[in-house]
Write an enzyme that holds these catalytic residues in place. Structure first.
Site, mmCIF file in Angstrom:
data_model
loop_
_atom_site.group_PDB
_atom_site.id
_atom_site.type_symbol
_atom_site.label_atom_id
_atom_site.label_comp_id
_atom_site.label_asym_id
_atom_site.label_seq_id
_atom_site.Cartn_x
_atom_site.Cartn_y
_atom_site.Cartn_z
ATOM 1 N N CYS A 1 -26.574 19.179 50.781
ATOM 2 C CA CYS A 1 -25.617 19.952 51.036
ATOM 3 C C CYS A 1 -24.947 20.432 49.801
ATOM 4 O O CYS A 1 -25.586 21.009 49.070
ATOM 5 C CB CYS A 1 -24.403 18.728 51.742
ATOM 6 S SG CYS A 1 -24.206 17.385 50.646
ATOM 7 N N ARG B 1 -22.383 15.255 52.049
ATOM 8 C CA ARG B 1 -22.677 15.408 53.801
ATOM 9 C C ARG B 1 -23.912 15.225 54.190
ATOM 10 O O ARG B 1 -24.180 14.612 55.309
ATOM 11 C CB ARG B 1 -21.930 16.867 53.894
ATOM 12 C CG ARG B 1 -20.614 17.178 53.757
ATOM 13 C CD ARG B 1 -20.349 18.612 54.030
ATOM 14 N NE ARG B 1 -20.518 19.131 52.438
ATOM 15 C CZ ARG B 1 -20.499 20.559 52.218
ATOM 16 N NH1 ARG B 1 -20.026 21.312 53.209
ATOM 17 N NH2 ARG B 1 -20.517 21.034 51.230
#
Lengths: 157, 284
Positions: free
Chosen positions: B240, B245
């Site tokens: 990410c 994430r």
């Protein structure tokens, strides 16, 4: 000593845990938006530098700045910082706001408790406050005093 | 296609946590994006471990060393055989990130509390502002799963060239290159926008429900196998912006779907988007 200076010295004198608690207190004590502004929580007033929905309203009352803001309690860091600006800068003059040094966040000792990544968004909030104050001051300079004689300029529609 | 999680024991419910609040073999750890949240009230007995202040080295862009990790565990009352349950804000992003970091240091029994901080508060479960103190343990970092779960840029480049599965879990605008950072997040210093060639856009949030819990096994298989086209035998890399994430996606693929070979590229876009001569693809 200005309200902002008082907050700076209170926070910078505090130890790590006290600083966290002061910031949480500030977050809890952010006054709610006046009803007339709460209806204008829109893109124009959103501080887009912030990950959380933060709304900022700047008005001029005479030569004094009035700041109003809203941020979610689930994001206490930014809400606490916004609350600090509201408390520290409401009632200041336009010049005083524009003279706030950009190292405010460092002087408050926030990088130590938040880390460098987290304080970047906060820098954006201060920048936005200054930009909105400038905008309100320019708008006032360009508009003749209102017919009702209050002469208040506002950055919201 | 099976309709249950591959390793259901790794995901615990808020009920389970509430029943184990006083269980000495369990330690609850809060890991948040907003570092003040813990001090505003947390699960009683939970300790705070901050991904940034605790788990990352403060000088070099890397994680702390095994000795410092052992010190954090010791002061948190975590022994080598403690069941560590992570929870946090933002649908457990940072909880997954801390979980992943604990695996880097080889901690065996890690779990995630489904729904995280938000669900706990929404369900009006007990909270406390008291910071607990635990008797220090004699924690010894035992090996590491780094090789299995973490990947660096050179290997990512080889992976991209070989056309192996690469998941970009950022928002669609970050993927296309329209934005350099998450919508509404501060720009974190990538000079170029776009994605690693060959990466598929599978935003992390597709794996979670609105209440912060993970989607059902059926929905997850439908997404990752039906729509994305992954196979359990695939060698998968997720990335990410800084690896937070994608650690959630790593968790989902590894533990909920049971994929044996999933790695997180924690250098992510904040490294790739700055690398001289690194190939970049733009657009959808």
């Amino acid at each position: 000593m200005s309200a902002l200076d008082a907050l700076v010295s209170e926070l910078s004198d505090a130890d790590r845990q006290e600083r966290i608690e002061l910031l949480i207190d500030l977050a809890r004590n952010l006054p709610p938006l006046p009803e007339r502004l709460a209806a204008h929580k829109d893109a124009t007033h959103r501080v887009e530098e912030c990950q959380s929905p933060v709304y900022l309203f700047v008005e001029l009352e005479g030569d004094r700045v009035a700041l109003f803001a809203d941020a979610p309690i689930e994001a206490p860091t930014v809400r606490g910082f916004v609350s600090l600006l509201v408390e520290g800068l409401s009632g200041a003059t336009v010049e005083e706001v524009l003279q706030v040094r950009d190292d405010l966040i460092e002087r408050l000792g926030l990088p130590e408790i938040l880390g460098m990544l987290r304080v970047r968004g906060l820098t954006g909030v201060l920048r936005r406050v200054k930009a909105e104050v400038t905008r309100a001051a320019i708008a006032r300079a360009a508009t003749p005093p209102a017919a009702n004689g209050q002469g208040a300029a506002s950055s919201h529609p | 296609m099976v309709a249950s999680y591959a390793h259901p024991e790794v995901l615990v419910s808020a009920d389970w946590v509430e029943q184990h609040l006083n269980d000495p073999s369990v330690r609850i750890v809060e890991s948040d994006e907003d570092v003040l949240l813990y001090d505003m009230g947390h699960i009683p007995g939970a300790v705070k471990i901050d991904w940034q202040g605790d788990l990352q080295d403060q000088l070099i862009r890397d994680y702390i060393d095994a000795e410092k990790f052992a010190a954090i565990c010791s002061r948190s009352g975590i022994a080598n055989d403690t069941t560590v349950v992570f929870y946090g804000d933002k649908s457990n992003w940072w909880a997954c990130y801390a979980f992943w970091a604990f695996k880097l240091f080889g901690h065996e029994d890690c779990r995630i509390m489904n729904g995280g901080r938000k669900l706990w508060l929404d369900q009006k479960r007990p909270t406390s502002t008291e910071v607990p103190h635990y008797r220090p343990t004699a924690y010894k970092a035992q090996g590491s799963y780094e090789e299995e779960i973490r990947v660096f840029r050179d290997e990512v480049l080889a992976h991209s060239k070989a056309g192996k599965p690469l998941l970009d879990v950022r928002s669609p605008k970050e993927f296309t290159g329209e934005k350099l950072h998450m919508e509404d997040y501060p720009q974190e210093g990538a000079l170029r926008g776009g994605h690693i060639p060959g990466a598929k856009s599978v935003p992390w949030g597709l794996a979670v429900n609105d209440d912060g819990t993970f989607k059902s096994a059926k929905e997850l298989y439908k997404l990752y196998e039906g729509e994305v086209g992954l196979k359990p035998t695939d060698d998968v890399i997720a990335y990410c912006r800084i690896g937070e994430r994608s650690s959630l996606t790593w968790f989902v693929l590894t533990y909920l779907l049971g994929y044996p070979k999933v790695r997180n590229y924690d250098g992510s876009w904040s490294e790739w988007g700055n690398l001289v001569r690194a190939p970049i693809a733009k657009g959808a």
